[in-house]
Design an enzyme around this catalytic site. Sequence first.
Site, PDB file in Angstrom:
ATOM      1  N   LYS A  35      40.479  19.534  -4.628  1.00 53.54           N
ATOM      2  CA  LYS A  35      41.677  20.203  -4.516  1.00 53.54           C
ATOM      3  C   LYS A  35      42.626  19.371  -3.594  1.00 53.54           C
ATOM      4  O   LYS A  35      41.849  18.351  -2.823  1.00 53.54           O
ATOM      5  CB  LYS A  35      41.565  21.458  -4.090  1.00 53.54           C
ATOM      6  CG  LYS A  35      40.844  21.891  -2.913  1.00 53.54           C
ATOM      7  CD  LYS A  35      40.371  23.284  -2.998  1.00 53.54           C
ATOM      8  CE  LYS A  35      39.762  23.445  -1.643  1.00 53.54           C
ATOM      9  NZ  LYS A  35      39.949  25.000  -1.091  1.00 53.54           N
ATOM     10  N   ARG A 129      38.398  37.562   0.839  1.00 55.29           N
ATOM     11  CA  ARG A 129      39.522  36.825   0.426  1.00 55.29           C
ATOM     12  C   ARG A 129      39.709  37.105  -1.082  1.00 55.29           C
ATOM     13  O   ARG A 129      40.420  37.971  -1.648  1.00 55.29           O
ATOM     14  CB  ARG A 129      39.361  35.347   0.777  1.00 55.29           C
ATOM     15  CG  ARG A 129      40.482  34.520   0.731  1.00 55.29           C
ATOM     16  CD  ARG A 129      40.206  33.342   1.082  1.00 55.29           C
ATOM     17  NE  ARG A 129      39.355  32.549   0.416  1.00 55.29           N
ATOM     18  CZ  ARG A 129      39.189  31.178   0.667  1.00 55.29           C
ATOM     19  NH1 ARG A 129      39.814  30.404   1.548  1.00 55.29           N
ATOM     20  NH2 ARG A 129      38.094  30.530  -0.221  1.00 55.29           N
ATOM     21  N   TYR A 252      57.487  12.028  25.345  1.00 55.02           N
ATOM     22  CA  TYR A 252      58.209  13.206  25.761  1.00 55.02           C
ATOM     23  C   TYR A 252      57.435  14.091  26.671  1.00 55.02           C
ATOM     24  O   TYR A 252      56.330  14.324  26.745  1.00 55.02           O
ATOM     25  CB  TYR A 252      58.403  13.867  24.095  1.00 55.02           C
ATOM     26  CG  TYR A 252      59.217  13.130  23.407  1.00 55.02           C
ATOM     27  CD1 TYR A 252      60.657  12.890  23.637  1.00 55.02           C
ATOM     28  CD2 TYR A 252      58.809  12.591  22.116  1.00 55.02           C
ATOM     29  CE1 TYR A 252      61.536  12.410  22.835  1.00 55.02           C
ATOM     30  CE2 TYR A 252      59.589  12.123  21.092  1.00 55.02           C
ATOM     31  CZ  TYR A 252      61.044  11.801  21.640  1.00 55.02           C
ATOM     32  OH  TYR A 252      62.112  11.269  20.800  1.00 55.02           O
ATOM     33  N   MET A 300      57.135  11.201  16.760  1.00 58.97           N
ATOM     34  CA  MET A 300      57.217  11.134  15.246  1.00 58.97           C
ATOM     35  C   MET A 300      56.480   9.920  14.646  1.00 58.97           C
ATOM     36  O   MET A 300      55.965   9.859  13.489  1.00 58.97           O
ATOM     37  CB  MET A 300      58.411  11.527  14.752  1.00 58.97           C
ATOM     38  CG  MET A 300      58.658  11.505  12.911  1.00 58.97           C
ATOM     39  SD  MET A 300      60.427  11.787  12.619  1.00 58.97           S
ATOM     40  CE  MET A 300      60.879  13.262  13.105  1.00 58.97           C
TER      41      MET A 300
HETATM   42  C1  LIG Z   1      36.026  28.447  -3.295  1.00 57.66           C
HETATM   43  C2  LIG Z   1      35.578  26.945  -2.554  1.00 57.66           C
HETATM   44  N1  LIG Z   1      34.548  26.522  -3.009  1.00 57.66           N
HETATM   45  C3  LIG Z   1      34.030  25.347  -2.436  1.00 57.66           C
HETATM   46  C4  LIG Z   1      34.821  24.739  -1.378  1.00 57.66           C
HETATM   47  C5  LIG Z   1      34.624  23.248  -0.758  1.00 57.66           C
HETATM   48  O1  LIG Z   1      34.292  23.804   0.718  1.00 57.66           O
HETATM   49  P1  LIG Z   1      33.919  22.413   1.585  1.00 57.66           P
HETATM   50  O2  LIG Z   1      34.881  21.528   1.546  1.00 57.66           O
HETATM   51  O3  LIG Z   1      33.644  23.194   2.984  1.00 57.66           O
HETATM   52  O4  LIG Z   1      32.621  21.901   1.132  1.00 57.66           O
HETATM   53  C6  LIG Z   1      36.036  25.324  -0.841  1.00 57.66           C
HETATM   54  C7  LIG Z   1      36.891  24.695   0.037  1.00 57.66           C
HETATM   55  O5  LIG Z   1      37.669  25.158   0.692  1.00 57.66           O
HETATM   56  C8  LIG Z   1      36.333  26.567  -1.449  1.00 57.66           C
HETATM   57  O6  LIG Z   1      37.520  27.032  -1.449  1.00 57.66           O
END
Ligand SMILES: Cc1ncc(COP(=O)(O)O)c(C=O)c1O
Length: 356
Positions: A35, A129, A252, A300
């Site tokens: 992702k 969650r 800065y 920046m």
């Molecule tokens: C539902 C879910 N599964 C697996 C993962 C993978 O986690 P990691 O990157 O800590 O291995 C994530 C990442 O946030 C997640 O949200």
Amino acid sequence: MTVPVRALIDCHALRHNLNRVRETAPQSQVMAVIKADGYGHGIAVVADALAGADAFAVARLDEAVQLRGQDSEHDICLLSGFYLRDHVAPMRQHRIHPVVHCYEQLALLDVTQSAGLAVWIKLDTGMNRLGFPAAELDRVCGRLSQQGILVIGVMSHLANADDPDDGYTETQLARFLAGTRDRALPRSIANSAALLAWPGTRLEWVRPGIMLYGCSPLKNHDEDELQLRPAMTLTSRVIAVKSVQRGQPVGYGSTWRAERDTRVAIVACGYGDGYPRHAPSGTPVWLGGRRAGLVGRVSMDTLAVAVDDDAAIAVGDEVELWGRHVRVTEVAQSAGTISYELLCRVAARVQREVVG
Ligand SMILES: Cc1ncc(COP(=O)(O)O)c(C=O)c1O
């Protein structure tokens, strides 16, 4: 080569890290989590390099559809699921397997042409969650089967697996095992940290993300110990070398002053490239074949680095902001964040190059 800041994406490293997952969890199938544009590495490149995984997981429907455009074979799991009726048709069309985690989604499926969809069910075992209470698995499975929807697995997510001393992981695992006990469904609860530190979590599927990119997910265990290789090296160039006299400030806010006459290299990289502005003086970089430390605030477009008197540093020299010599986890710790955030935040103006 007009762009100074470059992110080198190493496909060998991605494959090596996938092998580390396989070695650690040899009985489990691997759902590679790619992702957020492959944790900032580029989803197309990462999916290609990790073709040896059994499935992919993304968080957003547009990512899933994009991925399906390049990969017709792998199962694609949509971790955040869906929240609009309009999402159902593209999920069916592109064979995307959403996570179903709340009753509102079941209601959306009721009123759409959803038969034939294959889904994962998510149980909430204590993260609070996403997910149904573990005791409701039977009820949810019943509703889905009435609608002609295939359940291909049950998952949950761990809140504290990065800390091998935190007993909450065992609590969550016990709830998950109890909640799924009477169902012959594939189970998945392990992220990277869990699959490395908590053998009981490996089950039928593991869902590693961060370790695939070569970062340690565990407190007090570094990448060398876990035999992980960095998939991203962020580099830039020195654009000026200055002599700063004792007592003089740099940058800065004048947050740093030279305790003695100091040579300072100005590097073309700043928060506009995704380097963390909160990285304090002393945050490591790799310059001239050795470690050096940031001085003053990150701007920046530039940051400043104190250079040893005997180091031969010149304009044009390459600097590694993170990679093999300085791990992104170190920079993240220094800046009070996590490697995930730094990797995802590498800016669009940074030039990506792919090797391997
Ligand atoms: C539902 C879910 N599964 C697996 C993962 C993978 O986690 P990691 O990157 O800590 O291995 C994530 C990442 O946030 C997640 O949200």
